[in-house]
Scaffold this motif. Structure first.
Motif, PDB file in Angstrom:
ATOM      1  N   ILE B 136      56.955 146.580  75.880  1.00  0.00           N
ATOM      2  CA  ILE B 136      57.929 145.702  76.511  1.00  0.00           C
ATOM      3  C   ILE B 136      57.743 144.314  75.908  1.00  0.00           C
ATOM      4  O   ILE B 136      56.629 143.781  75.906  1.00  0.00           O
ATOM      5  CB  ILE B 136      57.681 145.613  78.042  1.00  0.00           C
ATOM      6  CG1 ILE B 136      57.362 146.984  78.652  1.00  0.00           C
ATOM      7  CG2 ILE B 136      58.830 144.912  78.743  1.00  0.00           C
ATOM      8  CD1 ILE B 136      58.481 147.909  78.871  1.00  0.00           C
ATOM      9  N   ALA B 149      54.008 149.705  78.130  1.00  0.00           N
ATOM     10  CA  ALA B 149      54.735 150.058  79.363  1.00  0.00           C
ATOM     11  C   ALA B 149      53.778 150.452  80.480  1.00  0.00           C
ATOM     12  O   ALA B 149      53.970 150.080  81.638  1.00  0.00           O
ATOM     13  CB  ALA B 149      55.722 151.185  79.081  1.00  0.00           C
ATOM     14  N   VAL B 167      62.282 140.020  80.393  1.00  0.00           N
ATOM     15  CA  VAL B 167      62.144 141.022  79.338  1.00  0.00           C
ATOM     16  C   VAL B 167      63.270 140.778  78.338  1.00  0.00           C
ATOM     17  O   VAL B 167      64.424 140.588  78.737  1.00  0.00           O
ATOM     18  CB  VAL B 167      62.232 142.446  79.924  1.00  0.00           C
ATOM     19  CG1 VAL B 167      62.325 143.491  78.809  1.00  0.00           C
ATOM     20  CG2 VAL B 167      61.024 142.725  80.804  1.00  0.00           C
ATOM     21  N   VAL B 170      62.828 146.176  74.287  1.00  0.00           N
ATOM     22  CA  VAL B 170      61.868 147.262  74.490  1.00  0.00           C
ATOM     23  C   VAL B 170      61.758 148.036  73.183  1.00  0.00           C
ATOM     24  O   VAL B 170      62.772 148.320  72.538  1.00  0.00           O
ATOM     25  CB  VAL B 170      62.334 148.221  75.611  1.00  0.00           C
ATOM     26  CG1 VAL B 170      61.201 149.177  75.979  1.00  0.00           C
ATOM     27  CG2 VAL B 170      62.779 147.437  76.833  1.00  0.00           C
TER      28      VAL B 170
END
Lengths: 160, 292
Positions: B136, B149, B167, B170
């Protein structure tokens, strides 16, 4: 800190203004400020699908959207569908008894107007998957599935 | 069902968004697709004084594959994750899981980053992130950081994200082309939150024996987690029906679901066993090497 502000929305191709607090739901602004009461309000937390409208041609819950977020986006409501004659989807819902009390119908029409544009030849399973996002307490869904598949066939035939 | 008052901000760049979040600290909440936060605001379970809308941050809506890593921007909508040809090639399990999130209109708005940060224990994206060893990427005014993660998810709806951070993307290692995958969930009503969700990836060696197996479970603990599979139980095995039974029983023994008013722990355990069994069967079916 959260005074009313004037926002400009594009709804069904028309520019509209409203004085709203930022916390005001799109569903409430459509119905109460702009008088577009075709968008129905059921659960107000995204579950029932009655308030589904199109944001930039994609279906979305008007109750999970704050009107202030929609400046610069195109909103389409049920009032823009079948203005003169019923759309093929509306006609099929009528013919197949795809509605009874009609409360959930605007949300279902908006969802599938968008879906059938993306997926002109859906399987029954795909229709059922998409329909799972709209609650209907009258029909038992079967006739809605039949109507959507019929509308898809009619729309495919009408294509040049 | 109307939210409490909030002040609304609509930053045009990530930098501006981070600046606003830093300025307002704990009194601000970023909003992405709003499909989980919206209900919480409407029910006043969340009452931020400032709502910082991330929807104009188009630079956080992207899909790219670089050096064996599939990177997705945090504002990528579930529908795009589910249907993007690039995601389906690089990580078909991620695409398949995204296609089961909520309902069609929900997937048009809901975002990958939002789902991870919301961290529902039974949600699809956290489960796949944990299974796939995703990383992340987090932005804050102090700079960027990256976290695995499995370390990001801390408890029910609690993640390693400080006030002022968001965030931004990813990173999923691309699924090996010869790996099979399975994704199974059970919910009482189609599109509802899963009671239990299971994801698995499986790779076979040329001789048809199991080379690698990963299984993760969501909905049985406060966070989704990978089952630590003792190599002696599966490595080098021929994937027969009894081997599948052995693995699913093994997983069911390693979870400790809690009783609650609606779902007894024992039911959740049996459900997990059944979903692992079906998930591994799916994974076997779609491995490119024919099973022995």
């Amino acid at each position: 800190m959260s005074d009313k502000r004037t926002i400009t929305l594009t709804v069904n191709g028309t520019t509209r203004e409203a004085d709203v607090e930022p916390r005001r739901l799109l569903s409430d602004v459509l119905r109460e400020d702009l008088g577009l009461t075709g968008t129905h309000v059921g659960c107000e937390h995204g579950v029932c699908g009655a308030c589904t409208v199109l944001i930039d041609d994609k279906p979305a819950r008007a109750c999970l959207t704050y009107a202030v977020q929609m400046e610069g986006h195109e909103i389409t409501t049920i009032e823009a569908v079948g203005e003169e004659t019923l759309s093929p989807l509306q006609q099929a819902l009528h013919e197949e008894h795809g509605l009874q009390c009609g409360f959930c119908t605007p949300g279902i029409v908006m969802t599938f107007e968008a879906f059938l544009r993306e997926m002109p030849d859906p399987s029954e399973a795909q229709v059922r998957d998409v329909l799972s996002g709209n609650l209907c307490r009258c029909t038992g869904y079967q006739n809605i599935v039949v109507a959507v598949l019929k509308a898809a066939a009619v729309m495919r035939e009408k294509r040049p | 069902m109307k939210p409490a008052s909030f002040d609304y901000h609509r930053p045009q760049t990530v930098e501006d968004a981070l600046g606003l979040l830093a300025r307002f600290g704990e009194t601000a909440k970023p909003i992405a697709g709003g499909q989980s936060l919206g209900p919480m605001l409407n029910m006043r379970l969340a009452r931020p004084r400032h709502l910082v809308d991330l929807n104009d941050l188009v630079e956080l809506d992207f899909v790219r594959v670089v050096d064996g890593v599939l990177e997705l921007g945090a504002m990528t909508r579930h529908q795009r994750v589910a249907t993007s040809a690039e995601v389906r090639r690089a990580h078909p399990l991620l695409a398949a899981a995204a296609a089961t999130i909520g309902h069609y209109p929900i997937r048009q708005r809901g975002t990958l980053g939002g789902s991870l940060v919301h961290a529902d224990p039974a949600a699809q994206m956290p489960l796949i992130a944990v299974l796939a060893n995703a990383r992340i990427v987090i932005g804050g005014v102090g700079g960027m950081r990256e976290i695995a993660a499995c370390d990001f998810f801390q408890s029910v709806m609690t993640v390693d994200l400080r006030a002022g951070e968001i965030v931004t993307s990813v990173r999923f290692p691309v699924l090996a082309p010869n790996a099979g995958w399975g994704f199974r969930l059970f919910s009482r009503r189609h599109g509802d939150f899963a009671m239990v969700a299971v994801a698995a990836t499986l790779a076979l060696a040329d001789d048809g024996r199991v080379a690698d197996l990963k299984v993760a479970v969501g909905g049985v603990a406060s966070v989704p987690f990978r089952i630590d599979l003792d190599a002696s139980v599966f490595a080098g095995a021929t994937p027969t029906a009894s081997w599948i039974e052995e693995i699913s029983a093994h997983v069911a023994e390693r979870i400790a679901p809690e009783d609650n008013a609606l779902v007894p722990a024992e039911y959740r355990r049996e459900l997990t066993e059944a979903l692992v069994r079906d998930g591994i069967k799916d994974a076997l079916r779609n491995t490119q090497v024919e099973a022995a």
